[in-house]
Design a protein around this motif. Sequence first.
Motif, PDB file in Angstrom:
ATOM      1  N   VAL A 303       0.838  -1.201   0.000  1.00  0.00           N
ATOM      2  CA  VAL A 303       0.000   0.000   0.000  1.00  0.00           C
ATOM      3  C   VAL A 303       0.876   1.255   0.000  1.00  0.00           C
ATOM      4  N   GLN A 304       1.893   1.279   0.861  1.00  0.00           N
ATOM      5  CA  GLN A 304       2.773   2.440   0.893  1.00  0.00           C
ATOM      6  C   GLN A 304       3.492   2.634  -0.437  1.00  0.00           C
ATOM      7  N   THR A 305       3.908   1.537  -1.064  1.00  0.00           N
ATOM      8  CA  THR A 305       4.596   1.623  -2.347  1.00  0.00           C
ATOM      9  C   THR A 305       3.702   2.229  -3.415  1.00  0.00           C
ATOM     10  N   ARG A 306       2.434   1.789  -3.482  1.00  0.00           N
ATOM     11  CA  ARG A 306       1.519   2.349  -4.491  1.00  0.00           C
ATOM     12  C   ARG A 306       1.282   3.836  -4.252  1.00  0.00           C
ATOM     13  N   GLY A 337      21.831  -0.721  -6.805  1.00  0.00           N
ATOM     14  CA  GLY A 337      21.266   0.358  -7.605  1.00  0.00           C
ATOM     15  C   GLY A 337      20.189  -0.065  -8.576  1.00  0.00           C
ATOM     16  N   ASP A 338      19.849  -1.374  -8.637  1.00  0.00           N
ATOM     17  CA  ASP A 338      18.748  -1.809  -9.494  1.00  0.00           C
ATOM     18  C   ASP A 338      17.406  -1.404  -8.912  1.00  0.00           C
ATOM     19  N   VAL A 339      17.334  -1.259  -7.599  1.00  0.00           N
ATOM     20  CA  VAL A 339      16.158  -0.766  -6.882  1.00  0.00           C
ATOM     21  C   VAL A 339      16.583   0.504  -6.157  1.00  0.00           C
ATOM     22  N   HIS A 340      15.683   1.493  -6.090  1.00  0.00           N
ATOM     23  CA  HIS A 340      16.041   2.765  -5.476  1.00  0.00           C
ATOM     24  C   HIS A 340      15.407   2.977  -4.104  1.00  0.00           C
ATOM     25  N   VAL A 341      14.217   2.396  -3.870  1.00  0.00           N
ATOM     26  CA  VAL A 341      13.504   2.639  -2.615  1.00  0.00           C
ATOM     27  C   VAL A 341      12.799   1.369  -2.149  1.00  0.00           C
ATOM     28  N   LEU A 342      12.934   1.056  -0.859  1.00  0.00           N
ATOM     29  CA  LEU A 342      12.088   0.076  -0.170  1.00  0.00           C
ATOM     30  C   LEU A 342      11.309   0.840   0.886  1.00  0.00           C
ATOM     31  N   MET A 343       9.982   0.767   0.825  1.00  0.00           N
ATOM     32  CA  MET A 343       9.171   1.539   1.760  1.00  0.00           C
ATOM     33  C   MET A 343       9.150   0.934   3.162  1.00  0.00           C
ATOM     34  N   GLU A 344       9.578  -0.309   3.315  1.00  0.00           N
ATOM     35  CA  GLU A 344       9.695  -0.906   4.648  1.00  0.00           C
ATOM     36  C   GLU A 344      10.944  -1.768   4.724  1.00  0.00           C
ATOM     37  N   LEU A 345      11.767  -1.512   5.719  1.00  0.00           N
ATOM     38  CA  LEU A 345      12.871  -2.398   6.073  1.00  0.00           C
ATOM     39  C   LEU A 345      12.818  -2.586   7.577  1.00  0.00           C
ATOM     40  N   GLN A 362      26.338   2.080   0.477  1.00  0.00           N
ATOM     41  CA  GLN A 362      25.436   1.823  -0.641  1.00  0.00           C
ATOM     42  C   GLN A 362      23.997   2.224  -0.362  1.00  0.00           C
ATOM     43  N   VAL A 363      23.631   2.378   0.894  1.00  0.00           N
ATOM     44  CA  VAL A 363      22.243   2.647   1.257  1.00  0.00           C
ATOM     45  C   VAL A 363      22.180   3.716   2.340  1.00  0.00           C
ATOM     46  N   TYR A 364      21.001   4.273   2.520  1.00  0.00           N
ATOM     47  CA  TYR A 364      20.747   5.166   3.643  1.00  0.00           C
ATOM     48  C   TYR A 364      19.246   5.155   3.905  1.00  0.00           C
ATOM     49  N   SER A 365      18.806   5.741   5.014  1.00  0.00           N
ATOM     50  CA  SER A 365      17.388   5.805   5.333  1.00  0.00           C
ATOM     51  C   SER A 365      16.926   7.252   5.351  1.00  0.00           C
ATOM     52  N   PRO A 366      15.962   7.616   4.471  1.00  0.00           N
ATOM     53  CA  PRO A 366      15.395   8.964   4.534  1.00  0.00           C
ATOM     54  C   PRO A 366      14.599   9.204   5.813  1.00  0.00           C
ATOM     55  N   GLY A 367      14.087   8.123   6.425  1.00  0.00           N
ATOM     56  CA  GLY A 367      13.298   8.263   7.641  1.00  0.00           C
ATOM     57  C   GLY A 367      12.546   6.989   7.946  1.00  0.00           C
ATOM     58  N   GLU A 368      11.674   7.048   8.934  1.00  0.00           N
ATOM     59  CA  GLU A 368      10.865   5.900   9.320  1.00  0.00           C
ATOM     60  C   GLU A 368       9.526   5.956   8.600  1.00  0.00           C
ATOM     61  N   GLY A 369       9.054   4.774   8.188  1.00  0.00           N
ATOM     62  CA  GLY A 369       7.757   4.694   7.543  1.00  0.00           C
ATOM     63  C   GLY A 369       6.661   4.451   8.558  1.00  0.00           C
ATOM     64  N   LEU A 370       6.464   3.194   8.901  1.00  0.00           N
ATOM     65  CA  LEU A 370       5.456   2.850   9.903  1.00  0.00           C
ATOM     66  C   LEU A 370       5.926   3.140  11.322  1.00  0.00           C
TER      67      LEU A 370
END
Length: 598
Positions: A303-306, A337-345, A362-370
């Motif tokens: 849902v978050q991805t959509r 770099g094949d994927v740019h965003v995961l909405m939940e980790l 290689q990665v960083y977190s823009p912030g918390e989702g849930l």
Amino acid sequence: MNKPARALTLIVLVAIMLVAGIAATPAQLAAPGQPTVVATANAGELQMSWNPVPGAQHYTVGYASPDEMDRMAAAGRNRLDAFYYATIGAENTSHTFTGLEPETVYWVTVGAHSQRFGATDLVWASQHAVATTAGQHGDGFCPITGLPIPEGGYLGVGDTATFGKYSITIQEVETPESVILTRSDRTKYDSEAPPGRRWLRIYMHLENAGDSKITLTRGKDSVLDTDAGNAFSWSSERTVESGETHDTSLLFDIPQDATTAVWAVRPFTSESGDNAPQLFSISIPTAEQTVVFGDLNWSSARVQTRIAQYIVEKGYGYATDARFGATLPLFQGLRGGDVHVLMELWLPNQEAAWSAGLEAGQVYSPGEGLGKDWQSAFVIPAYLQEQYPELDSVEDLKNSQYKQLFAIAETGGKARLASCPIDWRCESVNAAQIRGYGLSDHVHIVNPADGAALNADLSDAYERREPWLGYQWGTNGPTLLLDLVRLEEPAYSDECWATTMACAHEDSTILIAANHNLPGKAPDVAEMLGKWDFAVDPVYKGIVRWQDANQDADVNATAIWWLNNNADTWEQWVTDEAAASIRAALAAGEIPDGWPDQ
């Protein structure tokens, strides 16, 4: 590794080759992503960095010039004998080559192996880049290549560079979606550009009015760089016989974000006249930027991805794509770099993978989702505990009375526990907990095929008011809709989790995870994700309740409903301009092109 420098400018063609020592089979190895090759502030230096290789004990780095390699080949020796090598520890993932000769092309290599000496069982993979050292900058020098700007200035498409009796005219430039390449067995295949790159093809007309043939060789006579970084040439050489003309093309892959390329060309022959390089400045059409989301295989993430795809496409004008899969494969794609965003980790479930990605840059977190959430393998319906109020602890599952509540014919008298699908991290954790609690003789684990099957298993039992025992988490749909109870467990501690795991799960932190290049690729998207706030209660809980009341609605319809009815929430994440575009798209009934078919 030092050699004396003789001038300021250095043109470098870099071929990064990963050599990985293996303990079992080559299939266990993974090649690194596109390497980084940058110039240092000092002329005659080049810094190369690469992804860490799991299991590597040492790295070997080396360099050679094509001229030296050609001399080796002419003497009947292997071209690789021309390399100067050094071995460094596995704690290093970068190396600076110093004292390189200017006006010289270099091939640079890095290899990873599992032992310092005698490693014979090796697998090679290659990555390529082109870089130019810092060299000379300022007035009179090209800011992209560091080479002197010719007296006549830059040339462009349609212009001709003349070298004595030899001339080169650029006729046309294109950026095709795919190209036809040739394998080593001479068969042809259609290929898209490497991840994060795109194709650039330069069509040209060559004339040779001299008395001998002239060859334009990759790297030695022809180097292309861009304003967004390294380029790599897929064309080796072009030859024009004496008195002939030749229409041909050169193929490069360049960074996705490049807008300007500078092609430095100067054929080295006795009849080419002035060998000073001519610079063609090529304007590259801006590529449509695609932000690729990992389409994780559970409801809250989908849902978050959509919703995020809708905002990114309709609000910010980027194309999007969603690649379905489980966490670990998608996270590997995020690192590469094949994927740019995961909405939940979910942490700590994916702590090891996350830490490795952070350490490698290689990665960083823009912030918390849930935000925060709980999880437990020992959840029962509240109606069952009301009926059996003494059933309140994992230890009670050793009591034959309660054990029999959950037993079925297939479990041999043990309590049936619906755990996690086998590709989820919690599957192995739950099994370890059961061993740690001494429940192996009392509990029989069942692994549903996926998250939907686990939810259906619980919902069916709940509807029939039957006993049920199994794994749930706080953000899952049934947990937000049904009245459930967690059996008591000893409190989490680092010591317990590192040994027996006979304690409760640590509460999870649910991050948004992004590839480290996202701020450069789509800075406005990165900024928006930094403001994302999708708290379990009330945001996601409201979604789950709406889905329960509208069970025919798929995840796409859910995203549209939420966007239409929660503008006061999502408008806080986006710019005013993006908000207006999103509202207009919703009013027109538009859906993102990047949404996958249901």
